[in-house]
Design a protein around this motif. Sequence first.
Motif, PDB file in Angstrom:
ATOM      1  N   ALA A 156     -11.068   8.013   1.741  1.00 43.79           N
ATOM      2  CA  ALA A 156     -10.761   6.824   2.444  1.00 43.79           C
ATOM      3  C   ALA A 156     -10.538   7.252   3.875  1.00 43.79           C
ATOM      4  N   LEU A 157      -9.515   7.860   4.107  1.00 40.36           N
ATOM      5  CA  LEU A 157      -8.926   7.997   5.474  1.00 40.36           C
ATOM      6  C   LEU A 157     -10.072   9.087   6.001  1.00 40.36           C
ATOM      7  N   LYS A 158     -10.692   9.949   5.531  1.00 36.46           N
ATOM      8  CA  LYS A 158     -11.825  10.835   6.467  1.00 36.46           C
ATOM      9  C   LYS A 158     -13.083   9.792   6.857  1.00 36.46           C
ATOM     10  N   LEU A 159     -13.132   8.531   6.083  1.00 37.96           N
ATOM     11  CA  LEU A 159     -14.079   7.564   6.692  1.00 37.96           C
ATOM     12  C   LEU A 159     -13.523   6.546   7.523  1.00 37.96           C
ATOM     13  N   ASN A 160     -12.227   6.209   7.595  1.00 36.33           N
ATOM     14  CA  ASN A 160     -11.714   5.704   8.536  1.00 36.33           C
ATOM     15  C   ASN A 160     -10.184   5.905   8.607  1.00 36.33           C
ATOM     16  N   LYS A 161      -9.635   6.867   9.399  1.00 33.97           N
ATOM     17  CA  LYS A 161      -8.317   7.456   9.680  1.00 33.97           C
ATOM     18  C   LYS A 161      -7.517   6.265   9.990  1.00 33.97           C
ATOM     19  N   ASN A 162      -7.736   5.007  10.139  1.00 34.77           N
ATOM     20  CA  ASN A 162      -6.577   3.795  10.568  1.00 34.77           C
ATOM     21  C   ASN A 162      -6.622   3.003   9.350  1.00 34.77           C
ATOM     22  N   TYR A 163      -7.320   3.292   8.242  1.00 36.24           N
ATOM     23  CA  TYR A 163      -7.384   2.581   7.136  1.00 36.24           C
ATOM     24  C   TYR A 163      -6.122   2.536   6.441  1.00 36.24           C
ATOM     25  N   LEU A 164      -5.142   1.105   6.874  1.00 39.98           N
ATOM     26  CA  LEU A 164      -3.775   1.187   6.425  1.00 39.98           C
ATOM     27  C   LEU A 164      -3.397   1.120   5.204  1.00 39.98           C
ATOM     28  N   SER A 165      -4.297   0.514   4.290  1.00 39.98           N
ATOM     29  CA  SER A 165      -3.968   0.536   2.791  1.00 39.98           C
ATOM     30  C   SER A 165      -3.976   2.035   2.296  1.00 39.98           C
ATOM     31  N   SER A 202      -6.227 -17.221  11.198  1.00 43.39           N
ATOM     32  CA  SER A 202      -6.115 -15.784  11.184  1.00 43.39           C
ATOM     33  C   SER A 202      -4.930 -15.445  11.667  1.00 43.39           C
ATOM     34  N   ALA A 203      -4.565 -15.882  12.891  1.00 46.90           N
ATOM     35  CA  ALA A 203      -3.300 -15.376  13.461  1.00 46.90           C
ATOM     36  C   ALA A 203      -1.956 -16.083  12.666  1.00 46.90           C
ATOM     37  N   TYR A 204      -2.088 -17.172  12.197  1.00 44.92           N
ATOM     38  CA  TYR A 204      -0.823 -17.536  11.211  1.00 44.92           C
ATOM     39  C   TYR A 204      -0.739 -16.310  10.130  1.00 44.92           C
ATOM     40  N   GLN A 205      -1.684 -16.032   9.518  1.00 50.14           N
ATOM     41  CA  GLN A 205      -1.841 -14.883   8.466  1.00 50.14           C
ATOM     42  C   GLN A 205      -0.971 -13.971   8.886  1.00 50.14           C
ATOM     43  N   GLU A 206      -1.487 -13.036  10.358  1.00 52.96           N
ATOM     44  CA  GLU A 206      -0.859 -12.000  10.648  1.00 52.96           C
ATOM     45  C   GLU A 206       0.535 -12.039  11.150  1.00 52.96           C
ATOM     46  N   LEU A 207       0.902 -13.213  11.126  1.00 55.07           N
ATOM     47  CA  LEU A 207       2.396 -13.626  11.504  1.00 55.07           C
ATOM     48  C   LEU A 207       3.245 -13.653  10.549  1.00 55.07           C
ATOM     49  N   ARG A 208       2.576 -13.855   9.177  1.00 56.26           N
ATOM     50  CA  ARG A 208       3.065 -14.039   7.953  1.00 56.26           C
ATOM     51  C   ARG A 208       3.446 -15.530   7.880  1.00 56.26           C
ATOM     52  N   ARG A 214       2.906   7.311   8.927  1.00 57.79           N
ATOM     53  CA  ARG A 214       1.470   7.008   9.609  1.00 57.79           C
ATOM     54  C   ARG A 214       0.971   5.610   9.323  1.00 57.79           C
ATOM     55  N   ALA A 215       1.302   4.754   8.188  1.00 55.65           N
ATOM     56  CA  ALA A 215       1.103   3.392   8.013  1.00 55.65           C
ATOM     57  C   ALA A 215       1.759   2.720   9.230  1.00 55.65           C
ATOM     58  N   VAL A 216       3.062   2.887   9.240  1.00 52.79           N
ATOM     59  CA  VAL A 216       3.942   1.986  10.057  1.00 52.79           C
ATOM     60  C   VAL A 216       3.291   2.453  11.704  1.00 52.79           C
ATOM     61  N   ASP A 217       3.056   3.560  11.825  1.00 46.73           N
ATOM     62  CA  ASP A 217       2.310   3.618  13.212  1.00 46.73           C
ATOM     63  C   ASP A 217       1.098   3.019  13.247  1.00 46.73           C
ATOM     64  N   ASP A 231       3.582  -3.904   8.523  1.00 51.91           N
ATOM     65  CA  ASP A 231       3.358  -3.491   7.046  1.00 51.91           C
ATOM     66  C   ASP A 231       4.479  -3.406   6.279  1.00 51.91           C
ATOM     67  N   TYR A 232       4.882  -4.397   5.701  1.00 49.92           N
ATOM     68  CA  TYR A 232       6.311  -4.416   4.823  1.00 49.92           C
ATOM     69  C   TYR A 232       6.245  -3.355   3.753  1.00 49.92           C
ATOM     70  N   ARG A 233       4.953  -3.095   3.196  1.00 51.55           N
ATOM     71  CA  ARG A 233       4.835  -2.192   2.100  1.00 51.55           C
ATOM     72  C   ARG A 233       5.115  -0.750   2.449  1.00 51.55           C
ATOM     73  N   ALA A 234       4.817  -0.341   3.730  1.00 48.63           N
ATOM     74  CA  ALA A 234       5.112   0.942   4.095  1.00 48.63           C
ATOM     75  C   ALA A 234       6.480   1.146   4.378  1.00 48.63           C
ATOM     76  N   TRP A 235       7.226   0.315   4.859  1.00 55.39           N
ATOM     77  CA  TRP A 235       8.648   0.057   4.948  1.00 55.39           C
ATOM     78  C   TRP A 235       9.448   0.243   3.729  1.00 55.39           C
ATOM     79  N   TYR A 236       9.109  -0.489   2.819  1.00 55.15           N
ATOM     80  CA  TYR A 236       9.543  -0.623   1.692  1.00 55.15           C
ATOM     81  C   TYR A 236       9.367   0.779   0.937  1.00 55.15           C
TER      82      TYR A 236
END
Length: 586
Positions: free
Chosen positions: A363-372, A243-249, A396-399, A404-409
Amino acid sequence: MNSKESCRTELRTAINQLSDRGLYSASRWAAEQLAGIEQDPAKFTPANTRFQRGSSSIRRRFRTNEITSTPVAGVSYVSTPVMEEDDAVDGDSYLLAKSYFDCREYRRAAHVLRDQTGKKSVFLRCYALHLAGEKRKEEEMIELEGPLGKSDAVNCELVSLERELSTLRKNAAIDPFGLYLYGLVLKEKGSENLARTVLVESVNSYPWNWNAWSELQSLCTTIDTLNSLNLNNHWMKDFFLASAYQELRMHNESLAKYEYLLGTFGFSNYIQAQIAKARYSLREFEQVEAIFEELLRNDPYRVEDMDMYSNVLYAKECFSALSYLAHRVFMTDKYRPESCCIIGNYYSLKGQHEKSVMYFRRALKLNKNYLSAWTLMGHEFVEMKNIPAAVDAYRRAVDINSCDYRAWYGLGQTYEMMGMPFYALHYFRKSVFLQPNDSRLWIAMAQCYETEQLRMLEEAIKCYRRAANCNDREAIALHQLAKLHYELGRPEEAAFYYKKDMERMEAEEREGPNMVEALLYLATYYKAQKRFEEAEAYCTRLLDYTGPEKETAKSLLRGMRTAQSNIPSMDVEHFPPEFLITTWML
């Protein structure tokens, strides 16, 4: 005892202990892995295909002098004894407190255990106080800023919990579950180094609490930090590292770990979903789709991770499959963040962007930290040309997750649309740093270098080369490389890339303006090089087209025949390839 039987025994015990302390997500995770262990055919009967709540295997307790040995796939490790319970000390008060806890009456549960000194009771009391503080923090955020707004609200129980748990740790009066909670409190207060140390102590003492591993993983933001952890060699460590390797890309390393774990947990839906995530990051969409289809066959009411499946279907424009998936999750549980994102993707593919935004907001009302949801809502605002709202969503996503490369993109795209290429370039660079194997990001950065304000064509060429080496699915990089080299007056390099682009189009059986442009350039280039046979071959192919390129090809052929017969002519052969390309494009 073989490795599978040992893992099965450990997990059955852990499930009971975790649920008895209110750690239900960790208990569910352990149960999923238990169900993922392949049954021994010799012992397979309908009666033992599921574990019974009151069975002796669930109630079984190991003493501290009893060592369990559970190697996975023949690999031994430092075994971990399971703790001794203290039910006799806790008595009926614990049962009452646990009942209040299960009814989400956290402060009542803590009050019942105020005079209890057993480690189990101390953990439940402190955990109930922590959850009560979290509940109040959420209420304050809604009251002060609204469900999607930012707030400075904090968990008011953190200070007292840190003080108490710190004292218990110094006095060696804390169990692994208390250490987990102490690490969680330290992390929320920003003491990351001490939090890592405490969480390592927790997982080394009791490795079956996946919640502790997950919190530890969130504190490992670099490979150096991960490698510095002093972890016992338990099979749970392999789950953590994967799991850690996946988060570290480090997706290939993550895949290797999960495929190793399949040797024991061959039927684990969790592992299959994690493999799908890794392959999704590697953009292997066909394999990802096959894995999720199999997951849905095995677990038809699964909602977890299905939003990633919807992203794959969206990217492949599989309208009917996405429609079916949206209907399926809507009927299963429509008030899950994943369900809302799937339905949002469905409406986005239909071009109904306002309705798509409505579901992402839900979705964000249900989970305000839902990144996708933040990232996908940003994409929708870009489609709607609502740039300020898109920028806010991406920020908000990069916060929430700065990796999250998609938000930077997305931020790069929005600033490019606003005509601010320097800002766009800054965000594109962040995205390619996080996802260096995605050709789309390199192409976006190259196009930014090509803008009128920058005109950094050499840098654009470097980016297009990286895109071409990253399996450019959109087939943009090679064509752009040819055009840029042509623009910079490098005919040999232009011919090289036009030829490579043409070969790729032939392999993919694609036709179109790019093919015509490549054929025309190569014909004129080889004619100028006096390589008439190759030039004639390209001209002959151009004769199959019906536009102005056909007449250009005829003129080229006449010019070559005239040149070969040494008869002076003022025909098209006297014009350079650049003139013919420009004329054809006009």
